[in-house]
Motif scaffolding. Structure first.
Motif, PDB file in Angstrom:
ATOM      1  N   VAL A 111      -3.462  26.485  73.633  1.00 37.82           N
ATOM      2  CA  VAL A 111      -3.034  25.083  73.707  1.00 37.82           C
ATOM      3  C   VAL A 111      -1.534  24.976  73.431  1.00 37.82           C
ATOM      4  O   VAL A 111      -0.821  24.210  74.100  1.00 37.82           O
ATOM      5  CB  VAL A 111      -3.847  24.222  72.719  1.00 37.82           C
ATOM      6  CG1 VAL A 111      -3.262  22.827  72.574  1.00 37.82           C
ATOM      7  CG2 VAL A 111      -5.297  24.127  73.155  1.00 37.82           C
ATOM      8  N   LEU A 112      -1.027  25.740  72.463  1.00 39.94           N
ATOM      9  CA  LEU A 112       0.387  25.665  72.128  1.00 39.94           C
ATOM     10  C   LEU A 112       1.275  26.214  73.257  1.00 39.94           C
ATOM     11  O   LEU A 112       2.450  25.873  73.324  1.00 39.94           O
ATOM     12  CB  LEU A 112       0.664  26.419  70.825  1.00 39.94           C
ATOM     13  CG  LEU A 112       0.115  25.735  69.563  1.00 39.94           C
ATOM     14  CD1 LEU A 112       0.327  26.639  68.352  1.00 39.94           C
ATOM     15  CD2 LEU A 112       0.771  24.390  69.350  1.00 39.94           C
ATOM     16  N   MET A 113       0.724  27.045  74.131  1.00 42.93           N
ATOM     17  CA  MET A 113       1.490  27.537  75.274  1.00 42.93           C
ATOM     18  C   MET A 113       1.543  26.502  76.391  1.00 42.93           C
ATOM     19  O   MET A 113       2.257  26.676  77.365  1.00 42.93           O
ATOM     20  CB  MET A 113       0.882  28.840  75.822  1.00 42.93           C
ATOM     21  CG  MET A 113       1.126  30.012  74.904  1.00 42.93           C
ATOM     22  SD  MET A 113       0.642  31.638  75.508  1.00 42.93           S
ATOM     23  CE  MET A 113      -0.599  31.388  76.692  1.00 42.93           C
ATOM     24  N   GLY A 114       0.779  25.436  76.260  1.00 46.59           N
ATOM     25  CA  GLY A 114       0.827  24.369  77.247  1.00 46.59           C
ATOM     26  C   GLY A 114      -0.210  24.490  78.350  1.00 46.59           C
ATOM     27  O   GLY A 114      -0.177  23.736  79.318  1.00 46.59           O
TER      28      GLY A 114
END
Length: 127
Positions: A111-114
């Motif tokens: 999720v943090l990588m988009g």
């Protein structure tokens, strides 16, 4: 520089005879009078300790507890089985927790990588 060698006296070294415990009551117990013990056989003069030597080490009989009742084997085995079951349960819970945390970290990194396809979607087969 001078090296000094230690001075060894004959009274510093004492050989204590090892006597294995063969009876239920080792010699020198506090609850028995000292006169009831049999005296060891006389030693040859070469093996006698010097008169100014420290007394022989005390035995560990003062730390022994008399058993009031016999050992309950069944109760002890049940306690061992319960301890084993508890240990296995803790191990299984720990492994499950480690796998869950690793899975959560993997999803969070995604999720943090988009990325948008991070969540697992289970597909039910049509029947």
């Amino acid at each position: 520089m001078k090296t000094q060698l230690p001075i060894h006296g004959d009274d510093e070294h004492v050989v204590v005879k090892f006597r294995p415990r063969t009876s239920a009551h080792p010699p020198g117990r506090r609850d028995e009078p000292a006169a009831t013990h049999t005296q060891p056989a006389a030693r040859p003069p070469a093996q006698l300790a010097p008169t100014n030597a420290p007394p022989a080490a005390k035995d560990l009989s003062r730390f022994e507890r008399p058993r009031d009742e016999p050992d309950d084997f069944r109760q002890r085995m049940l306690a061992n089985v319960a301890a084993l079951a508890f240990t296995v349960a803790l191990t299984v819970i720990g492994i499950w927790l480690a796998i869950s945390i690793a899975d959560l970290r993997k999803t969070q990194d995604c999720v943090l990588m988009g990325r948008r396809d991070c969540a697992r979607i289970s597909v039910m087969p049509h029947s």
